[in-house]
Design an enzyme around this catalytic site. Structure first.
Site, short mmCIF file in Angstrom:
data_model
loop_
_atom_site.label_atom_id
_atom_site.label_comp_id
_atom_site.label_asym_id
_atom_site.label_seq_id
_atom_site.Cartn_x
_atom_site.Cartn_y
_atom_site.Cartn_z
N LYS A 88 0.86 -1.18 0.00
CA LYS A 88 0.00 0.00 0.00
C LYS A 88 0.89 1.23 0.00
O LYS A 88 2.00 1.21 0.54
CB LYS A 88 -0.88 0.02 1.25
CG LYS A 88 -2.15 0.85 1.11
CD LYS A 88 -3.24 0.06 0.41
CE LYS A 88 -4.56 0.80 0.42
NZ LYS A 88 -5.67 -0.06 -0.02
N GLY A 188 -21.30 5.94 4.91
CA GLY A 188 -20.39 6.29 3.83
C GLY A 188 -20.96 5.88 2.49
O GLY A 188 -21.01 4.70 2.16
N VAL A 189 -21.44 6.86 1.73
CA VAL A 189 -22.03 6.56 0.41
C VAL A 189 -21.23 7.26 -0.69
O VAL A 189 -21.76 7.98 -1.52
CB VAL A 189 -23.53 6.92 0.34
CG1 VAL A 189 -24.36 5.88 1.07
CG2 VAL A 189 -23.80 8.32 0.90
N GLY A 190 -19.92 7.01 -0.64
CA GLY A 190 -19.03 7.54 -1.67
C GLY A 190 -18.94 6.60 -2.84
O GLY A 190 -19.94 6.04 -3.29
N LYS A 191 -17.71 6.38 -3.31
CA LYS A 191 -17.48 5.57 -4.51
C LYS A 191 -18.13 4.19 -4.42
O LYS A 191 -18.78 3.74 -5.36
CB LYS A 191 -15.97 5.42 -4.77
CG LYS A 191 -15.29 6.68 -5.24
CD LYS A 191 -13.90 6.42 -5.81
CE LYS A 191 -12.85 6.25 -4.76
NZ LYS A 191 -11.47 6.26 -5.30
N VAL A 192 -17.98 3.52 -3.30
CA VAL A 192 -18.49 2.15 -3.15
C VAL A 192 -19.92 2.14 -2.59
O VAL A 192 -20.79 1.44 -3.10
CB VAL A 192 -17.57 1.31 -2.24
CG1 VAL A 192 -18.15 -0.08 -2.01
CG2 VAL A 192 -16.18 1.21 -2.85
N GLY A 193 -20.14 2.93 -1.54
CA GLY A 193 -21.42 2.93 -0.85
C GLY A 193 -22.61 3.19 -1.75
O GLY A 193 -23.66 2.56 -1.61
#
Length: 363
Positions: A88, A188-193
């Protein structure tokens, strides 16, 4: 002499959280780049993991995050059945303010200098367009745009894998994989959510969301009026009748404050490093809460970017990501058999695969 007994070097060489093969500190004064590349293991193949761009409070925090995330990637890639070890990178700074083409190109040169021991991709604060820039200096870059020979947004399959993990959790706990009528809380409703919301609504689940960014919440609520909204994560995890809690933001969501008040019977989300510290997995088990290990269910994205190295095929990747259902069930079965929490069972299976690779000659 400076006491480093609690510092990075001690973590690296002397603690259970260490065991990393290599840590590279990168600095390019001209562009302002300050980055850390951590390679935890190459036992199964070249280390693969994303690049996080984040405004850390200090350099020590950045290094610690890189070490934890790299270690997590070793286990994630092993459990996903990939021929990759774990690595990472973190870039220190505010991506909205500090990210420049010059900085990304400098970062790409540092990754390239490792000669393929580390393959990079997107993570929090970095996007497909950024990987296209990095790739101009480094051929060991995945998560690029389709126009540049890449697979595009990996969050689509990450969300799909989490959804498959949820169905496996439902199968194990309630004897039926269907999520129809189940209440799922997503933090969390960003890229994945946001993709996860779509899968759940399609199956007939009741969905409640929260996010620190109000515009993200509004975007979902405007598109799907049936979706409920909680004021914050603290309110979300206390909702009566919550069946599944999906942490999909940053790590550490399961801690000494949240676990005692969590109403959900299942935790299954996309965030990395959800367990704030060792022992939290036992606290969940003691409360009768089924925990689907994060690095198992959120592996859809890494399955996608790994496939890009061999000529990307979406359907092939989706089929691999679908197997997260079977892998999750196998972990629950192993946990029951060994009398340990699912997180410990997943670790055992992953460690066994890495150990077998080393004893067989490895990479």
């Amino acid at each position: 002499m400076t006491d480093v007994s609690t510092g990075v070097l001690h973590t690296l060489f002397h603690s259970d959280q260490g065991g990393h093969e290599q840590v590279v500190l990168c600095q390019d004064r001209k562009s302002g780049l300050k980055a850390v590349i951590a390679i935890h293991s190459t036992a199964l193949g070249p280390a693969l993991g994303g690049t996080r761009f984040y405004p850390y409070a200090n350099e020590e925090e950045a290094v610690a995050d890189a070490l934890n995330l790299a270690r997590g990637m070793s286990y994630k890639n092993a459990m996903a059945g990939l021929d990759h070890g774990g690595g990472k990178a973190v870039i220190i700074g505010d991506p909205d303010r500090d990210k420049t083409e010059e900085l990304l190109l400098a970062y790409g040169r540092f990754v390239a200098s490792l000669g393929g021991r580390y393959v990079t991709a997107c993570d929090v604060g970095t996007y497909v367009a950024d990987m296209d820039v990095v790739a101009r200096e480094c051929r060991w870059t995945t998560g690029r745009s389709p126009e540049n020979g890449g697979a595009g947004d990996s969050s689509v399959l990450t969300a799909y894998g989490v959804y498959r993990g949820m169905r496996a959790s439902a199968q194990h706990l309630w004897g039926d994989p269907s999520l129809r009528g189940r209440t799922v809380g997503i933090a969390g409703v960003g890229k994945v959510g946001r993709h996860l919301v779509e899968h759940l609504l399609e199956e007939g689940a009741e969905v409640v969301i929260t996010d620190v960014r109000q515009e993200a919440v509004r975007g979902i609520a405007d598109q799907h009026p049936a979706v409920g909204v909680a004021a914050d994560t603290d309110a979300l995890i206390r909702i009566e009748g919550l069946d599944i809690y999906a942490p999909c933001a940053l790590g550490g969501a399961l801690n000494d404050a949240s676990v005692p008040v969590l109403t959900a019977q299942v935790v299954c989300g996309a965030a990395n490093n959800q367990l704030a510290h060792p022992g939290v997995e036992k606290d969940l088990a003691d409360r009768g809460i089924l925990y689907a290990p994060d690095y198992v269910v959120n592996a859809g994205g890494v399955i996608q970017v790994a496939d890009e190295l061999h000529g990307f095929d979406f359907e092939r990747c989706r089929a691999k990501a679908a197997k997260i259902f079977d892998t999750t069930l196998a972990i629950f079965a192993r946990a029951k058999e060994d009398g340990i929490p699912p997180a410990a069972a997943a670790d055992r299976i992953a460690e066994q695969r890495m150990h077998e690779a080393v004893t067989a000659g490895g990479h």
